[in-house]
Design a protein around this motif. Structure first.
Motif, PDB file in Angstrom:
ATOM      1  N   LYS A 119       0.820  -1.215   0.000  1.00 22.84           N
ATOM      2  CA  LYS A 119       0.000   0.000   0.000  1.00 22.84           C
ATOM      3  C   LYS A 119       0.855   1.267   0.000  1.00 22.84           C
ATOM      4  N   ASN A 120       2.034   1.206   0.600  1.00 28.66           N
ATOM      5  CA  ASN A 120       2.854   2.410   0.788  1.00 28.66           C
ATOM      6  C   ASN A 120       4.028   2.489  -0.187  1.00 28.66           C
ATOM      7  N   THR A 121       4.013   1.660  -1.246  1.00 21.88           N
ATOM      8  CA  THR A 121       5.106   1.696  -2.241  1.00 21.88           C
ATOM      9  C   THR A 121       4.502   1.913  -3.615  1.00 21.88           C
ATOM     10  N   PRO A 122       4.268   3.164  -4.022  1.00 19.80           N
ATOM     11  CA  PRO A 122       3.581   3.440  -5.296  1.00 19.80           C
ATOM     12  C   PRO A 122       4.391   3.075  -6.524  1.00 19.80           C
ATOM     13  N   ASN A 123       5.706   2.919  -6.355  1.00 24.18           N
ATOM     14  CA  ASN A 123       6.541   2.570  -7.517  1.00 24.18           C
ATOM     15  C   ASN A 123       6.795   1.073  -7.597  1.00 24.18           C
ATOM     16  N   LEU A 124       5.974   0.260  -6.908  1.00 27.67           N
ATOM     17  CA  LEU A 124       6.129  -1.194  -6.886  1.00 27.67           C
ATOM     18  C   LEU A 124       5.129  -1.827  -7.852  1.00 27.67           C
ATOM     19  N   ILE A 125       5.604  -2.758  -8.693  1.00 29.89           N
ATOM     20  CA  ILE A 125       4.759  -3.455  -9.657  1.00 29.89           C
ATOM     21  C   ILE A 125       4.797  -4.949  -9.356  1.00 29.89           C
ATOM     22  N   GLY A 126       3.579  -5.561  -9.222  1.00 30.82           N
ATOM     23  CA  GLY A 126       3.461  -7.002  -9.064  1.00 30.82           C
ATOM     24  C   GLY A 126       3.191  -7.661 -10.408  1.00 30.82           C
TER      25      GLY A 126
END
Length: 705
Positions: A119-126
Motif C-alpha cells: 500500500k505504501n510503495t507506489p513505484n512497486l509493480i506485481g
C-alpha cells in the motif's frame, strides 16, 4: 521482331524453368514453415557475432539463486522476508521496482506487514499470468493498478525472440507486459509520452522509438503465432549486461551506495530449481554449453530495448514482409541460374558469381540486422545452391543428350550406307574397294564422336576434382595434420569427401554414392554443395544438419527419377573432441601409441536420399583426441578391393598398416596405406572408387616447434 523474341525465349527456356521451379519450391517451403527453424538459427548467429552492447546502468537485477533459497530456509519465501527485501530496495529510492515472483496467496508469517508495504510503495509493480493457466496478481496491488503481465512468447523451436507489449485478458481489459510497464514508468519522469501515429495499424511513437506490431505477414511467422501486441526482442545480452546483486546481499543490506538510486529494479529467479530460465538466440552453440536466460532478464532486456530506442534512437527490430522475401528468392534464383548456364564456356565466371552472391546475401543481412531489420539468409542461400546445381546439371545434360543424338544419327547413317554398299557389292564386285573405304571413314567418324562424348564426361569428373580440398587448405589448419586421397574406378566416380574449416571447427564429410557414372557424379556434387551451404550458415546440430541434407538430396533424386542414394558420415573436430554422426563405414580411431579403436556408424544415421524422413535415425558419438591421436576414414573401395585370386583386402590389413606407420605424418600414413593397397591388388582391375582421409592431432612438441 517477334521471331527474335521467340528465339531468345527458346534460348533461355531452361534457365527460366529452373529459376521458376527452384524459386517456387523455396517460396512454398518457406510459406509451409519448412525452413523457419533453419532461418531462425541462421539469424541467431548475428546476435552472437555482433559487437557486445554496453551495460545498461538504468536497470538493476536482484537475483534469486540456489544459495539465496537456502538462506531464507523456505520456498516460497515468507511474506515477512519479501517485505524486508522491498523495504531495503526502496530505501535506495529507485525509480521503479518489479517483483517477478507470484504472490496471489499469503505466505505466513508477515502477510499483513507485506500488505502495508504494498500500500505504501507506489513505484512497486506485481505480476500476473494472463495466457494459459492464469495466475492472479497480488490482490492489494491489483486494486492499486500496480500490476503487469509476465507472460513470454516462445517460437516453435522453444526460443524467446518476441516480447509482449499488450495482452488481452478474459474480461476484455488489457494488461501491459512487465518490460513495457517498467519502461513507461521510467520515461514518465523523462517526460516522454506515448503518441499515436496510425491507430488503424496500431503504430505508436515513444520518443525516438516507433512501435510497429509484428504480424503474420512478417518474416517466418504466421497468423497462428500472433496474440496480443508483439514486437521482436532486440536483446542487449544476458545478466552480465545489467548491474546485478543477489537477494541475500539485499536482505543483509550489503547494497553498494546509490546502486539502485533512480534506477529500475527487477527482482526475479535464476535458480534452476524454480524453472524460470529459457532458451534465447544466445543458446545456439553445439560445442560449448551456454546458460539459459532467466525470465526476469528477458523482461529487463525488453525494458532496456524500449528505453534505448526512445531516448537514444537504438534500432528496434523488425522482420521483412513475406512478399519482399519472395522477391529476394526469385532474384537470387534467376541470378544463379544465369551464371550456372555459363559453366561450360566460362567456369571461372560461374564460380566467382556464385561466391559473390553468397557474400552479398550474408553481408547484407548482417548489416540490415545491425540497422534493425531481419532479412532472410537461409532461403536465399538455398535458392542459390539449388539453382546453381540444377542449372549446371541441365547444361551438362543438354550437352550429353546432344552428343547421344549425334551418335545415334551417325549410327543410323552408317547402317544405311552399309546396306547400300552391300547391295551394290552383290551386283558390282568391282565397287568393293570403294565401299570398304567408305565404311572405314564412317568408323573413324564414329570413334571421334565417342571420344567427344567421353570428353563431356571428363567435364563432370574435372568438376568433382575441382571441389576437393587442396593441400594448401589442409596445411593451413592449425593443430591438425590432414591428408586425403580419392581415385574413381570409372570416368565419373561416386565417392565423396570434403574438409571444411570454419570458426575453429573442422568438419570432414565422407560418403559413397551407389554405382558410378553420370548420375552418381551429379549426386556427389549436389552433396558437396549442400554440405558446404549448411557449414557456411553454421548449422551445427547433427540432426538438423543431416535431416536438411537428406531432404534436399531425396527431392533431387526423385526429380531425377533415379534410385541412387549414399552412405554419409559427418565428423566434426574442435578443441580435442571428435563428434561422429551419419551411417557409413567404421571409423578407425588411432591413439598415439598406434592402438586401434573401431567405431561402428550403423546406428548413427540412415542412407541419404533413400527416404524423406530420417531425423529419428540420426545420432552422434563423441571421442576425445589427445595430442598424437587421430582418425582414419575410408570408403568400401579399400576393404572390398580384390587381388588376382579374388581375395578381399579387408579392414584388418588397413588397420595394421595404419598402426605400424602412425609415428609418421598424416601424408606419409596415407601414402603408406595406398602403396600397400596397390601392392595387394597387383594387376587386378580396380572395380570401385577408392577414398581415404587421415586426420592426426599434432604432438605437443610439434605444435611448440
Amino acid at each position: 521482331m517477334w521471331n527474335k523474341t521467340k528465339q531468345k525465349l527458346k534460348e533461355w527456356q531452361g534457365t527460366l524453368i529452373v529459376t521458376a521451379c527452384i524459386a517456387g519450391l523455396a517460396i512454398a517451403g518457406s510459406n509451409a514453415g519448412l525452413f523457419r527453424i533453419l532461418e531462425w538459427v541462421t539469424l541467431d548467429q548475428f546476435f552472437l557475432i555482433r559487437p557486445q552492447e554496453p551495460v545498461d546502468k538504468r536497470i538493476v537485477v536482484v537475483t534469486i539463486d540456489e544459495p539465496d533459497i537456502k538462506y531464507v530456509k523456505q520456498w516460497p519465501m515468507s511474506d515477512r522476508v519479501m517485505a524486508q527485501l522491498i523495504r531495503n530496495i526502496n530505501a535506495q529510492q529507485p525509480r521503479g521496482i518489479i517483483i517477478d515472483v507470484y504472490r496471489d496467496l499469503p505466505v505466513e508469517p508477515g502477510h499483513q506487514e507485506l500488505v502495508e508495504i504494498f500500500k505504501n510503495t507506489p513505484n512497486l509493480i506485481g505480476i500476473e499470468k494472463v495466457a494459459g493457466n492464469r495466475i492472479a496478481p497480488p490482490p492489494t496491488l491489483a486494486k492499486l493498478g500496480q500490476v503487469g503481465s509476465n507472460d513470454i512468447v516462445a517460437d516453435t523451436d522453444g526460443k524467446m525472440r518476441r516480447g509482449l507489449v499488450l495482452l488481452g485478458k478474459p474480461d476484455g481489459s488489457l494488461s501491459q507486459g512487465l518490460g513495457v510497464r517498467m519502461a513507461l514508468m521510467y520515461l514518465e519522469k523523462e517526460k516522454v509520452e506515448l503518441k499515436e501515429i496510425d491507430a488503424d495499424k496500431q503504430i505508436y511513437g515513444l520518443g525516438k522509438a516507433k512501435f510497429v506490431p509484428l504480424s503474420g505477414n512478417d518474416g517466418q511467422y504466421n497468423e497462428a503465432d500472433m496474440g496480443g501486441y508483439q514486437i521482436l526482442l532486440n536483446y542487449r545480452g544476458g545478466l552480465d549486461r545489467f548491474k546485478h546483486i543477489s537477494m541475500t546481499d539485499v536482505l543483509e543490506n550489503r547494497i553498494p551506495g546509490d546502486l539502485m538510486r533512480d534506477r529500475l529494479v527487477f527482482f526475479g529467479s535464476k535458480a534452476p530449481s524454480l524453472n524460470d530460465n529459457y532458451r534465447t538466440p544466445y543458446n545456439n552453440n553445439l560445442f560449448a554449453p551456454t546458460e539459459l536466460m532467466p525470465g526476469v532478464v528477458i523482461h529487463a532486456n525488453l525494458t532496456s530495448q524500449i528505453l534505448s530506442a526512445a531516448l537514444e534512437g537504438r534500432p528496434m527490430l523488425r522482420a521483412s514482409a513475406k512478399p519482399f522475401n519472395w522477391l529476394l528468392i526469385v532474384f537470387w534464383s534467376g541470378y544463379s541460374a544465369t551464371f550456372g548456364t555459363l559453366y561450360i564456356k566460362r567456369r571461372l565466371i560461374t564460380v566467382t558469381g556464385i561466391l559473390i552472391a553468397v557474400t552479398i546475401i550474408v553481408t547484407s543481412s548482417y548489416l540490415a540486422f545491425l540497422s534493425g531489420w531481419l532479412l532472410p539468409v537461409f532461403t536465399p542461400l538455398l535458392a542459390v545452391a539449388g539453382t546453381t546445381v540444377f542449372s549446371v546439371g541441365q547444361v551438362l545434360w543438354q550437352k550429353l543428350m546432344l552428343s547421344y543424338r549425334q551418335l545415334e544419327d551417325y549410327a543410323h547413317t552408317l547402317e544405311d550406307k552399309v546396306q547400300q554398299r552391300t547391295a551394290e557389292l552383290a551386283t558390282a564386285n568391282d565397287q568393293l574397294a570403294n565401299a570398304n573405304q567408305e565404311i572405314t571413314k564412317l568408323n573413324e567418324k564414329l570413334k571421334a564422336d565417342n571420344i567427344r562424348m567421353s570428353a563431356e564426361l571428363d567435364i563432370l569428373r574435372e568438376m568433382q576434382q575441382l571441389i576437393l580440398p587442396n593441400p594448401e587448405e589442409l596445411e593451413s589448419i592449425e593443430g591438425l595434420e590432414i591428408a586425403g586421397f580419392m581415385e574413381p574406378a570409372d570416368e565419373v566416380g561416386g565417392d565423396y569427401y570434403d574438409v571444411l574449416h570454419t570458426d575453429g571447427v573442422v568438419t570432414i564429410g565422407i560418403g559413397d554414392v551407389t554405382g558410378h557414372g553420370l548420375e552418381s557424379g551429379i549426386l556427389m556434387v549436389m552433396t558437396q554443395a549442400v554440405v558446404r551451404t549448411l557449414k557456411e550458415i553454421q548449422e551445427t546440430d547433427p540432426v538438423r544438419f543431416l535431416d536438411t541434407l537428406n531432404r534436399t538430396i531425396y527431392k533431387n533424386v526423385q526429380r531425377m527419377n533415379s534410385d541412387k542414394n549414399l552412405t554419409l558420415c559427418i565428423v566434426n573436430y574442435a578443441f580435442g573432441n571428435l563428434s561422429i554422426s551419419g551411417q557409413h563405414e567404421e571409423a578407425i580411431v588411432v591413439r598415439k601409441s598406434g592402438q586401434i579403436e573401431r567405431i561402428k556408424t550403423t546406428d548413427l544415421g540412415f542412407p541419404i536420399g533413400l527416404d524423406e524422413e530420417i531425423a529419428d535415425f540420426i545420432s552422434q558419438t563423441t571421442v576425445a583426441l589427445e595430442p598424437g591421436d587421430g582418425v582414419v576414414l575410408y570408403t568400401d573401395g579399400i576393404p572390398e578391393a580384390k587381388d588376382i585370386n579374388k581375395k578381399f583386402y579387408g579392414l584388418e590389413r588397413l588397420c595394421e598398416v595404419v598402426s605400424s606407420n602412425w609415428h609418421l605424418s598424416a601424408s606419409q600414413i596415407k601414402q603408406a596405406a595406398i602403396d600397400h593397397l596397390r601392392e595387394f591388388i597387383g594387376e587386378q582391375k580396380v572395380f570401385d572408387d577408392i577414398t581415404l582421409v587421415v586426420l592426426k592431432r599434432c604432438d605437443e612438441e610439434r605444435v611448440e616447434n
